[in-house]
Write an enzyme that holds these catalytic residues in place. Structure first.
Site, PDB file in Angstrom:
ATOM      1  N   HIS A 290       5.904   4.034  -1.052  1.00  0.00           N
ATOM      2  CA  HIS A 290       7.091   3.388  -0.499  1.00  0.00           C
ATOM      3  C   HIS A 290       6.740   2.023   0.083  1.00  0.00           C
ATOM      4  O   HIS A 290       5.628   1.787   0.575  1.00  0.00           O
ATOM      5  CB  HIS A 290       7.789   4.277   0.537  1.00  0.00           C
ATOM      6  CG  HIS A 290       6.990   4.647   1.733  1.00  0.00           C
ATOM      7  ND1 HIS A 290       6.854   3.824   2.831  1.00  0.00           N
ATOM      8  CD2 HIS A 290       6.291   5.776   2.035  1.00  0.00           C
ATOM      9  CE1 HIS A 290       6.118   4.413   3.751  1.00  0.00           C
ATOM     10  NE2 HIS A 290       5.761   5.605   3.295  1.00  0.00           N
TER      11      HIS A 290
ATOM     12  N   ASP B 249       8.616   0.417   2.521  1.00  0.00           N
ATOM     13  CA  ASP B 249       9.132   0.157   3.871  1.00  0.00           C
ATOM     14  C   ASP B 249       8.187   0.642   4.954  1.00  0.00           C
ATOM     15  O   ASP B 249       7.306   1.476   4.731  1.00  0.00           O
ATOM     16  CB  ASP B 249      10.518   0.788   4.053  1.00  0.00           C
ATOM     17  CG  ASP B 249      10.523   2.303   3.894  1.00  0.00           C
ATOM     18  OD1 ASP B 249       9.801   2.811   3.021  1.00  0.00           O
ATOM     19  OD2 ASP B 249      11.247   2.978   4.642  1.00  0.00           O
TER      20      ASP B 249
ATOM     21  N   ASP C 236       0.594   3.548   6.942  1.00  0.00           N
ATOM     22  CA  ASP C 236       1.763   4.171   6.300  1.00  0.00           C
ATOM     23  C   ASP C 236       2.673   3.109   5.703  1.00  0.00           C
ATOM     24  O   ASP C 236       3.604   2.655   6.338  1.00  0.00           O
ATOM     25  CB  ASP C 236       2.511   5.007   7.338  1.00  0.00           C
ATOM     26  CG  ASP C 236       3.531   5.942   6.724  1.00  0.00           C
ATOM     27  OD1 ASP C 236       3.538   6.093   5.491  1.00  0.00           O
ATOM     28  OD2 ASP C 236       4.315   6.517   7.482  1.00  0.00           O
TER      29      ASP C 236
ATOM     30  N   GLU D 280      11.917   5.056   2.682  1.00  0.00           N
ATOM     31  CA  GLU D 280      11.343   6.383   2.863  1.00  0.00           C
ATOM     32  C   GLU D 280      11.300   6.785   4.329  1.00  0.00           C
ATOM     33  O   GLU D 280      11.340   7.976   4.650  1.00  0.00           O
ATOM     34  CB  GLU D 280       9.927   6.407   2.278  1.00  0.00           C
ATOM     35  CG  GLU D 280       9.276   7.788   2.215  1.00  0.00           C
ATOM     36  CD  GLU D 280       8.520   8.175   3.478  1.00  0.00           C
ATOM     37  OE1 GLU D 280       8.145   9.351   3.603  1.00  0.00           O
ATOM     38  OE2 GLU D 280       8.290   7.304   4.346  1.00  0.00           O
ATOM     39  N   GLU D 281      11.237   5.784   5.222  1.00  0.00           N
ATOM     40  CA  GLU D 281      11.017   6.062   6.640  1.00  0.00           C
ATOM     41  C   GLU D 281      12.289   6.438   7.405  1.00  0.00           C
ATOM     42  O   GLU D 281      12.230   6.690   8.606  1.00  0.00           O
ATOM     43  CB  GLU D 281      10.369   4.852   7.316  1.00  0.00           C
ATOM     44  CG  GLU D 281       8.986   4.494   6.798  1.00  0.00           C
ATOM     45  CD  GLU D 281       7.920   5.489   7.214  1.00  0.00           C
ATOM     46  OE1 GLU D 281       8.263   6.518   7.815  1.00  0.00           O
ATOM     47  OE2 GLU D 281       6.740   5.236   6.929  1.00  0.00           O
TER      48      GLU D 281
ATOM     49  N   GLU E 257       0.448   8.434   0.506  1.00  0.00           N
ATOM     50  CA  GLU E 257       0.584   8.703   1.939  1.00  0.00           C
ATOM     51  C   GLU E 257      -0.796   8.793   2.586  1.00  0.00           C
ATOM     52  O   GLU E 257      -1.772   9.193   1.951  1.00  0.00           O
ATOM     53  CB  GLU E 257       1.332  10.019   2.159  1.00  0.00           C
ATOM     54  CG  GLU E 257       2.783  10.011   1.723  1.00  0.00           C
ATOM     55  CD  GLU E 257       3.688   9.233   2.674  1.00  0.00           C
ATOM     56  OE1 GLU E 257       3.209   8.819   3.758  1.00  0.00           O
ATOM     57  OE2 GLU E 257       4.857   9.024   2.331  1.00  0.00           O
TER      58      GLU E 257
ATOM     59  N   HIS F 265       2.765   4.657  12.354  1.00  0.00           N
ATOM     60  CA  HIS F 265       3.921   4.316  13.194  1.00  0.00           C
ATOM     61  C   HIS F 265       3.521   3.859  14.597  1.00  0.00           C
ATOM     62  O   HIS F 265       4.396   3.534  15.392  1.00  0.00           O
ATOM     63  CB  HIS F 265       4.919   5.481  13.313  1.00  0.00           C
ATOM     64  CG  HIS F 265       5.435   5.964  12.002  1.00  0.00           C
ATOM     65  ND1 HIS F 265       6.349   6.994  11.898  1.00  0.00           N
ATOM     66  CD2 HIS F 265       5.190   5.579  10.736  1.00  0.00           C
ATOM     67  CE1 HIS F 265       6.629   7.213  10.626  1.00  0.00           C
ATOM     68  NE2 HIS F 265       5.930   6.359   9.895  1.00  0.00           N
TER      69      HIS F 265
END
Length: 367
Positions: free
Chosen positions: A73, A75, A104, A134-135, A163, A343
């Site tokens: 992903h 984003d 991530d 995706e987030e 991931e 994150h």
């Protein structure tokens, strides 16, 4: 804003930094998608390339016996004053690349892009899926849009999602379900509490059951999955002098992928069977996503495990491998970075892991 130039053949750490430096918070992935599309069109040969919203797709059709899907992903979560990227080297941690998305999952995405551009003679046909959103809520997930509108792009013998896994194969994933347990009562003045029925008190037995709950551990294809049933939210109350007539308890069930969604809900209902039977509580699913079996016995997946020297483990969290599993495609998570750092404001990835995952996948895709 002009589209940044990406050198896909460059050092994968430098490519990671270039991707990280392009802000791409969910719903704002146009710039990074433009840059990746332009680089793929200019720097790869033999790939069919398609742009679909902020999703960039590329694939070969060489007639090879197997197809490997590489999916990542674009984003990130919102920026936490951690851009542009920077690099440190210390005795404690070694060489690290810092910044939003380093873990991530722009390091994993960089590995995929680098390999797409530099593999001379891959042993498999390849599909690259770069997708958005995706987030955030599943309804926005770009892979879901592809599944519904361009499903032919998701066909493959094995799928690898970039991931963060610390450079180890994490196979399958657990399912997740949230169930709301609601209690009804009778409102009354707290000075005359005997005239009402306290809805919050009716949640007491359910909380006791959760406290005593013993989670199941199950082994599938050598992967050990540990389940969990947890209270994640509780709400009720009207005012400081009112007996509440409504309250609810949200329960999250993380379950092994040998259970279906129906079986998972049946288990939750079994745990609270007496409360549901006498009408003290009602149960309603508020969110659900099925798990994914590891599928490591499939030849294409087994070859990946061999390339990783037999090192693998179960994935406890939910990821988009579940989407591929639902399509009958074995899928694993494999990428640089410690998922516990994803994150965070101090998100960072070991440079050595970027190189290690690159070489692991180069070996597998060439064998």
């Amino acid at each position: 804003m002009s589209v940044p130039d990406l050198n896909l053949s460059a050092d994968p750490v430098e490519l990671t930094a270039a991707l990280v430096d392009m802000r791409s918070v969910s719903h704002d992935e146009a710039l990074i998608a433009d840059a990746i599309e332009a680089a793929l069109r200019a720097q790869t040969r033999g790939f069919e390339i398609s742009r679909f919203g902020n999703r960039v797709l590329a694939r070969t059709t060489r007639g090879l016996p197997t197809r490997v899907v590489l999916a990542g992903h674009l984003d990130t979560v919102p920026i936490a004053d951690n851009l542009p990227s920077w690099r440190t080297n210390s005795d404690d941690e070694g060489d690290m690349l810092h910044g939003c998305g380093t873990v991530d999952m722009k390091s994993g995405l960089a590995v995929f892009l680098h390999l797409i551009a530099t593999l001379d003679q891959p042993a498999h046909d390849l599909t690259l899926i770069c997708y958005d959103c995706e987030e955030i809520a599943a309804k926005f997930n770009g892979l879901g849009f592809i599944e519904r509108e361009k499903p032919e792009w998701l066909v493959g013998d094995v799928a690898i999602l970039g991931e963060p896994t610390g450079g180890l194969i994490e196979a399958g994933c657990q399912g997740t379900m949230r169930v709301r347990l609601s209690a009804k009562g009778i409102r009354a003045h707290s000075a005359r509490s005997w005239m009402g029925e306290n809805a919050i008190h009716r949640l007491g037995e359910a909380l006791t059951r959760l406290h005593a709950y013993v989670p199941r551990t199950v082994d599938i294809d050598g992967c050990e999955y540990r389940e969990g049933l947890s209270a994640v939210a509780v709400s009720g109350g009207v005012a400081g002098n009112v007996i509440p007539d409504a309250a609810y308890l949200d329960v999250n069930f993380r379950y092994a992928p040998d259970r279906s969604e129906e079986q998972a809900f049946a288990h939750v209902r079994e745990v609270f069977a007496s409360d549901l039977a006498d009408g003290t509580l009602t149960a309603q699913i508020t969110d659900s996503a099925p798990g994914a079996l590891p599928g490591l016995t499939h030849p294409a997946a087994a070859a990946l495990v061999d390339a990783a020297d037999g090192k693998f483990r179960a994935k406890y969290g939910w990821t988009d491998v579940a989407r591929f599993s639902a399509l009958g495609i074995p899928a694993v998570n494999l990428g640089p970075g410690d998922p516990s750092l994803a994150h965070r404001a101090d998100e960072r990835v070991p440079v050595a892991q970027i190189y290690a995952v690159t070489e692991l996948l180069r070996t597998y895709l060439s064998a």
